[in-house]
Design an enzyme around this catalytic site. Structure first.
Site, short mmCIF file in Angstrom:
data_model
loop_
_atom_site.label_atom_id
_atom_site.label_comp_id
_atom_site.label_asym_id
_atom_site.label_seq_id
_atom_site.Cartn_x
_atom_site.Cartn_y
_atom_site.Cartn_z
N CYS A 2 -20.20 12.48 -74.55
CA CYS A 2 -19.54 13.73 -74.15
C CYS A 2 -20.52 14.68 -72.93
CB CYS A 2 -19.42 15.36 -75.10
SG CYS A 2 -18.05 14.56 -76.35
N ARG A 27 -20.53 8.87 -70.63
CA ARG A 27 -21.62 9.91 -71.73
C ARG A 27 -20.10 9.75 -72.56
NH1 ARG A 27 -26.86 11.70 -72.13
NH2 ARG A 27 -27.42 11.14 -70.10
N TRP A 73 -16.28 12.90 -76.45
CA TRP A 73 -16.65 10.91 -76.73
C TRP A 73 -16.00 11.82 -78.31
CZ3 TRP A 73 -19.12 9.57 -80.93
CH2 TRP A 73 -18.66 7.85 -81.24
N ASN A 99 -21.73 19.87 -76.90
CA ASN A 99 -21.57 18.90 -76.99
C ASN A 99 -22.95 19.02 -78.55
OD1 ASN A 99 -20.83 17.82 -74.78
ND2 ASN A 99 -23.18 17.06 -74.11
N GLY A 100 -22.22 17.64 -79.75
CA GLY A 100 -22.71 18.22 -80.44
C GLY A 100 -22.39 18.07 -82.19
N GLU A 480 -29.88 -9.14 -78.58
CA GLU A 480 -28.86 -8.65 -77.11
C GLU A 480 -28.23 -9.04 -77.37
OE1 GLU A 480 -29.61 -5.31 -76.40
OE2 GLU A 480 -29.07 -5.34 -74.59
N LYS A 484 -24.64 -8.01 -76.03
CA LYS A 484 -23.86 -7.64 -75.48
C LYS A 484 -22.49 -8.17 -75.39
CE LYS A 484 -25.75 -5.40 -72.94
NZ LYS A 484 -26.95 -4.55 -72.98
N GLU A 487 -20.09 -5.87 -76.76
CA GLU A 487 -19.61 -4.27 -76.60
C GLU A 487 -18.79 -4.86 -75.41
OE1 GLU A 487 -22.86 -1.72 -75.45
OE2 GLU A 487 -23.85 -3.86 -75.48
N HIS A 503 -28.72 -22.22 -93.30
CA HIS A 503 -28.48 -21.44 -94.55
C HIS A 503 -27.25 -21.27 -95.35
CE1 HIS A 503 -32.61 -22.44 -95.68
NE2 HIS A 503 -32.68 -21.82 -94.74
N LYS A 599 -22.55 5.90 -73.45
CA LYS A 599 -23.87 5.77 -73.39
C LYS A 599 -25.20 6.77 -74.11
CE LYS A 599 -26.34 4.53 -70.22
NZ LYS A 599 -26.64 2.74 -70.45
C1 G6P Z 1 -25.29 3.72 -77.02
C2 G6P Z 1 -25.36 2.73 -75.95
C3 G6P Z 1 -26.95 1.60 -76.39
C4 G6P Z 1 -27.59 1.91 -76.34
C5 G6P Z 1 -28.18 3.22 -77.68
C6 G6P Z 1 -29.41 3.90 -77.54
O1 G6P Z 1 -25.10 2.78 -78.51
O2 G6P Z 1 -24.47 2.14 -76.08
O3 G6P Z 1 -26.28 0.52 -74.82
O4 G6P Z 1 -28.95 1.00 -76.59
O5 G6P Z 1 -27.29 3.80 -77.61
O6 G6P Z 1 -29.29 4.27 -76.74
P1 G6P Z 1 -31.20 5.06 -76.07
O7 G6P Z 1 -30.05 5.73 -74.57
O8 G6P Z 1 -31.75 5.50 -76.75
O9 G6P Z 1 -31.62 3.74 -74.80
#
Ligand code: G6P
Length: 604
Positions: A2, A27, A73, A99-100, A480, A484, A487, A503, A599
């Site tokens: 948000c 956000r 969000w 927000n929150g 990672e 990627k 997502e 296994h 984000k």
């Molecule tokens: C969200 C984002 C990720 C990120 C994670 C941690 O899930 O979509 O891309 O890695 O938060 O965010 P930060 O700001 O703590 O690195």
């Protein structure tokens, strides 16, 4: 998660707010809205959908010199016109963006309903609007303060009152709120991105603070009305840092920026005289650093995987046992905080709720915690004992790329520094400094091979699912890479330590299930080749990310420039970003704003 923006000044607030929302959209992006004060009343326009939908439907006559806005969000209630912020009380006198999460919203809602209040949304935020309205109409800041005493939860808030249309009242508890100080105008936002065009200086509210903004001044105080005194600092980024330029997406822009971003993380930190890294922000003496017997990294998402890369670097270079753990697991298992463990919190935004709560838990129990953070002035950056700023510049794409890479670089610096305080000899120190110095050019060389990787992505994208495998330092790279792909392209992907494949998961290998294998030319090469042999003999297609040709064992290959083995994960990760990006392009996905994601996850 948000975004909030507010404006009080002499311009028309609406265009400023819409532009601010567009900059904050990363956000959260499922609904948006604005409220402005005009002629003693508040006008609200809000709807489900993206900020551009809101911008094109805002009535021309909606204008005013004071306003608040929000991009959402969803947490309480699905994305809809009525659940979009701003929320108002029954008379429309009070408007709130939030927000929150208000934790006791359900109970408060029941009580208010029993008292005859009618709710028009399913959100927790609407509770706040009603509570503030019920606290009286004389002094908005006082009403906000009294209302906040009645709720439990996390908030970053901006509130307007039709009866006091010259001001915005702000409050913060667990969710960032910044004041932007401009020339005869004040802004507020949850993130610096929305301030850069109209403010010169910034003030960060602390948890438990409230503030009142008018066009010419701001004041801050605690929740119990004791004034606080804040110093405004200059904004540390410019409007261009938040712009896409000629790129189609922020994700691609940020992938391409990585050579410069790595350079920025390294700048001024390589000490060739003592063959070590210079990390002035750690705030720990050599003696203190030597006394640690373990390092424990906490983070979420991609930052966690960067932390896993880092733990491996710390263990191999500094010979100090190191581990990484999801912050949400850590915070809820009542962790033992050991005096001889160095805790490291990793976060691009510095605002991720679980990481922040884990840091609070460590601080509360007297542990030492460092931050590896990209956003200076963020909550985590301000709470930790010291740390390493990434200096990677704003990362806007929801999918992390340059921040992940720079986190790994920051860990390499930390590992070098700790290593040189322990058993790592000067020759190894020089070797690593040389390796780090060469990283930006090698990253650029890899990124220039985008077209080749794009073709692999087109080959991979029809798959319904993919495995990513790696060993030891290749395993977090695989994690990672899988993250990627999931997502941004929505192709299911699962990462395994290469040896674990036999296994169980090997049962799934078939011509329809590709494997992306991380195969560095290191001491584990033979072992990795054995895993590829097992996949190959079951007709599983393989895309290898490797330092050397692998012949028949790989159907496709991206050859990565070799670095020092301990630094290999940094470059091995880059082709996986481009792979995910181009798979998403091939599948027509919304790259910068993948569905259901945001984000910065500032709620649990
Ligand atoms: C969200 C984002 C990720 C990120 C994670 C941690 O899930 O979509 O891309 O890695 O938060 O965010 P930060 O700001 O703590 O690195």
């Amino acid at each position: 998660m948000c975004g909030i923006v507010g404006y009080v000044g002499r311009q028309d607030a609406v265009p400023v707010l819409l532009e601010g929302l567009a900059r904050l959209e990363y956000r959260g992006y499922d609904s948006a809205g604005v409220a402005v004060a005009r002629n003693g009343s508040l006008r609200v326009h809000k709807q489900a959908g993206k900020v551009r939908d809101l911008a094109s439907s805002v009535p021309k006559r909606l204008s005013g010199q004071v306003g608040i806005a929000h991009t959402r969000w969803a947490t309480h209630g699905p994305p809809s016109d009525s659940n979009a912020h701003p929320h108002t009380d029954a008379t429309g006198r009070i408007a709130v963006v939030h927000n929150g999460m208000i934790e006791d919203a359900t109970l408060l809602r029941q009580r208010l309903t029993a008292d005859g209040v009618e709710f028009t949304s399913e959100t927790d935020t609407e509770v706040l609007a009603h509570l503030i309205a019920l606290e009286g109409a004389d002094d908005l800041e006082e009403a906000v303060r009294r209302a906040l005493y009645k709720v439990h939860g996390a908030y970053g808030l901006a509130v307007m009152d039709a009866n006091q249309p010259d001001r915005i009242v702000l409050a913060r508890n667990g969710s960032p709120v910044l004041i932007g100080v401009g020339d005869r105008q004040m802004l507020c936002a949850s993130d610096q991105a929305a301030l850069v065009r109209h403010a010169e200086q910034v003030v960060h509210l602390e948890d438990g603070e409230v503030a009142t903004l008018t066009a010419d001044s701001f004041s801050t105080a605690t929740l119990d009305a004791r004034p606080t005194f804040k110093t405004a600092t200059n904004l540390d980024s410019a409007a261009e840092d938040y712009e896409r330029g000629d790129f189609d997406t922020f994700m691609l822009k940020e992938i391409v920026e990585q050579p410069d971003a790595i350079d920025a993380t390294l700048r001024g930190r390589l000490d060739t005289r003592f063959s070590t890294a210079r990390l002035g922000g750690l705030n720990l003496s050599a003696r203190e650093l030597r006394a640690f017997r373990r390092v424990h990294v906490i983070a979420c998402g991609s930052a966690l995987y960067a932390g896993m890369v880092g733990a491996e670097m710390l263990e191999s270079l500094a010979r100090i046992p190191a581990s990484a753990e999801p912050a949400a697991e850590f915070r809820y298992r009542n962790p033992v905080i050991e005096p001889d463990t160095l805790y490291v919190a990793v976060s691009q935004s510095g605002e991720t709720a679980d990481t922040l709560a884990a840091v609070e838990e460590i601080v509360r129990k007297g542990g030492r915690v460092l931050g590896v953070v990209n956003v200076p002035g963020s909550s985590i950056a301000r709470m930790v004992d010291g740390g390493i700023h990434l200096h990677a510049g704003p990362e806007i794409s929801v999918t992390s790329t340059k921040a992940f890479t720079c986190m790994a670089v920051a860990f390499a610096l930390l590992a070098l520094h700790l290593g040189r305080l322990r058993d790592l000899g000067p020759a190894d120190g020089q070797r690593l400094i040389a390796g780090l110095t060469e990283l930006p050019a090698k990253a650029a060389e890899l990124i220039a091979r985008e077209e080749e990787i794009r073709q692999h992505a087109v080959w991979l994208s029809p798959a319904r699912s993919a495995f990513f495998i790696g060993r030891v330092r290749g395993y977090p790279v695989a994690l990672e890479g899988a993250q990627k792909l999931k997502e941004v392209s929505y192709v299911h992907a699962e990462a395994y330590p290469a040896a674990e494949l036999k296994h169980g998961p090997l049962a799934l290998i078939s011509p329809e299930l590709p494997t992306v294998a991380i195969v560095p030319d290191d001491e584990l090469l033979e072992k990795n080749l054995a895993s590829l042999e097992q996949i190959h003999s079951r007709s599983g297609p393989v895309l290898a990310i490797s330092h050397r040709p692998l012949g028949q064992l790989a159907d496709k290959i991206v050859q990565v420039p070799k670095s020092e083995p301990e630094l290999d994960p940094i470059l091995l990760g880059l082709p996986l970003q481009l792979l995910a990006y181009h798979a998403a392009v091939a599948l027509g996905r919304d790259i910068d704003q993948p569905r259901n994601l945001a984000k910065s996850v500032t709620v649990e």
